[in-house]
Design a protein around this motif. Structure first.
Motif, PDB file in Angstrom:
ATOM      1  N   LYS A 129       0.829  -1.210   0.000  1.00 54.97           N
ATOM      2  CA  LYS A 129       0.000   0.000   0.000  1.00 54.97           C
ATOM      3  C   LYS A 129       0.860   1.255   0.000  1.00 54.97           C
ATOM      4  N   SER A 130       1.975   1.240   0.711  1.00 51.59           N
ATOM      5  CA  SER A 130       2.854   2.405   0.738  1.00 51.59           C
ATOM      6  C   SER A 130       3.536   2.600  -0.617  1.00 51.59           C
ATOM      7  N   ILE A 131       3.853   1.515  -1.290  1.00 46.83           N
ATOM      8  CA  ILE A 131       4.434   1.609  -2.634  1.00 46.83           C
ATOM      9  C   ILE A 131       3.410   2.189  -3.602  1.00 46.83           C
ATOM     10  N   LEU A 132       2.169   1.737  -3.476  1.00 44.02           N
ATOM     11  CA  LEU A 132       1.090   2.271  -4.315  1.00 44.02           C
ATOM     12  C   LEU A 132       0.934   3.772  -4.089  1.00 44.02           C
ATOM     13  N   ALA A 133       0.995   4.191  -2.834  1.00 46.65           N
ATOM     14  CA  ALA A 133       0.875   5.614  -2.503  1.00 46.65           C
ATOM     15  C   ALA A 133       2.052   6.405  -3.058  1.00 46.65           C
ATOM     16  N   ALA A 134       3.237   5.831  -3.007  1.00 44.43           N
ATOM     17  CA  ALA A 134       4.426   6.514  -3.520  1.00 44.43           C
ATOM     18  C   ALA A 134       4.297   6.755  -5.022  1.00 44.43           C
ATOM     19  N   ILE A 135       3.793   5.765  -5.736  1.00 43.33           N
ATOM     20  CA  ILE A 135       3.583   5.925  -7.175  1.00 43.33           C
ATOM     21  C   ILE A 135       2.544   7.014  -7.430  1.00 43.33           C
ATOM     22  N   TYR A 136       1.501   7.020  -6.622  1.00 40.06           N
ATOM     23  CA  TYR A 136       0.445   8.035  -6.756  1.00 40.06           C
ATOM     24  C   TYR A 136       1.003   9.439  -6.521  1.00 40.06           C
TER      25      TYR A 136
END
Length: 234
Positions: A129-136
């Motif tokens: 989830k944190s990786i997804l947020a970083a991409i966002y």
């Protein structure tokens, strides 16, 4: 112990994620577990906790949007159950494991050993989830959505095939037993297509009354889809 990713590690990780970061520090923060703080200096205290908080909402939006667009026959209740299922820690950890990301994570020695040998659904889920947020944050919703659909969804489809559909059938049986003291009947109504690509149609009956039917490439999948539709009616 290094406090940051090597350029070769960043390149390898970005290749797996299918996204190149403009701000590499955002990616580094995403893979820093709170247990790693004791290994770095006080002025470098970083953790992925805030990113995980944001990533949870982004994941919810992406799953809801895709389900709304692709599963046009599902009603609100079924869509909500599907989203809840795909956001569980046990499922999100499969996204993480599917991409084999553990080697890139910055975390304490004992925590890493536990994650590598026994697994930790909560930690793995927070990391994806944190990786997804970083991409966002770095690129916006479009690349974040592309990452989930292209990299995580294959694992999600496996989850749906192995667990979610069987849950629909089991839940229907439990409800029927409680309400009617009787189990529903699953009947093969039709099968068509060549031997290597058959399509099966399963009907669900209660007291000789057809309450739902579904189609799939296997009898189990067809029965599960029928069960999902039946749950909307009872």
């Amino acid at each position: 112990m290094s406090s940051g990713l090597l350029s070769s590690e960043i390149e390898a990780l970005e290749k797996i994620l299918g996204y190149t970061f403009k701000d590499k520090s955002c990616l580094h923060t995403a893979i820093c577990h709170i247990s790693f703080q004791s290994y770095i200096s006080k002025d470098q205290k970083i953790t992925n906790e805030r990113l995980e908080f944001l990533g949870n909402s982004i994941l919810s939006l992406i799953i809801a949007n895709r389900a709304f667009e692709k599963l046009v026959n599902l009603k609100e209740g079924a869509l909500r159950r599907l989203r809840t299922k795909l956001m569980k820690d046990s499922v999100c950890s499969q996204y993480f494991n599917h991409l084999k990301l553990v080697r890139f994570v910055k975390m304490g020695v004992s925590e890493r050993k536990h994650l590598e040998t026994l697994g930790n659904d909560k930690v793995a889920a927070h990391l994806i989830k944190s990786i997804l947020a970083a991409i966002y944050i770095d690129g916006g919703l479009e690349p974040a959505t592309k990452f989930f659909n292209g990299r995580c969804l294959p694992a999600a489809k496996s989850v749906l095939k192995d667990r979610h559909h069987s849950n629909w059938r089991r839940k229907l049986q439990e409800i029927c037993q409680k309400k009617h003291q009787k189990q529903p009947s699953f009947v093969l109504l039709n099968e068509q297509g060549p031997e290597h690509s058959r399509i099966y149609q399963i009907g669900i009956f209660m007291n000789d009354h057809l309450i739902a039917k579904g189609e799939g490439k296997t009898k189990k999948l067809a029965a599960s889809k029928a069960a999902s539709k039946a749950l909307e009616k009872i």
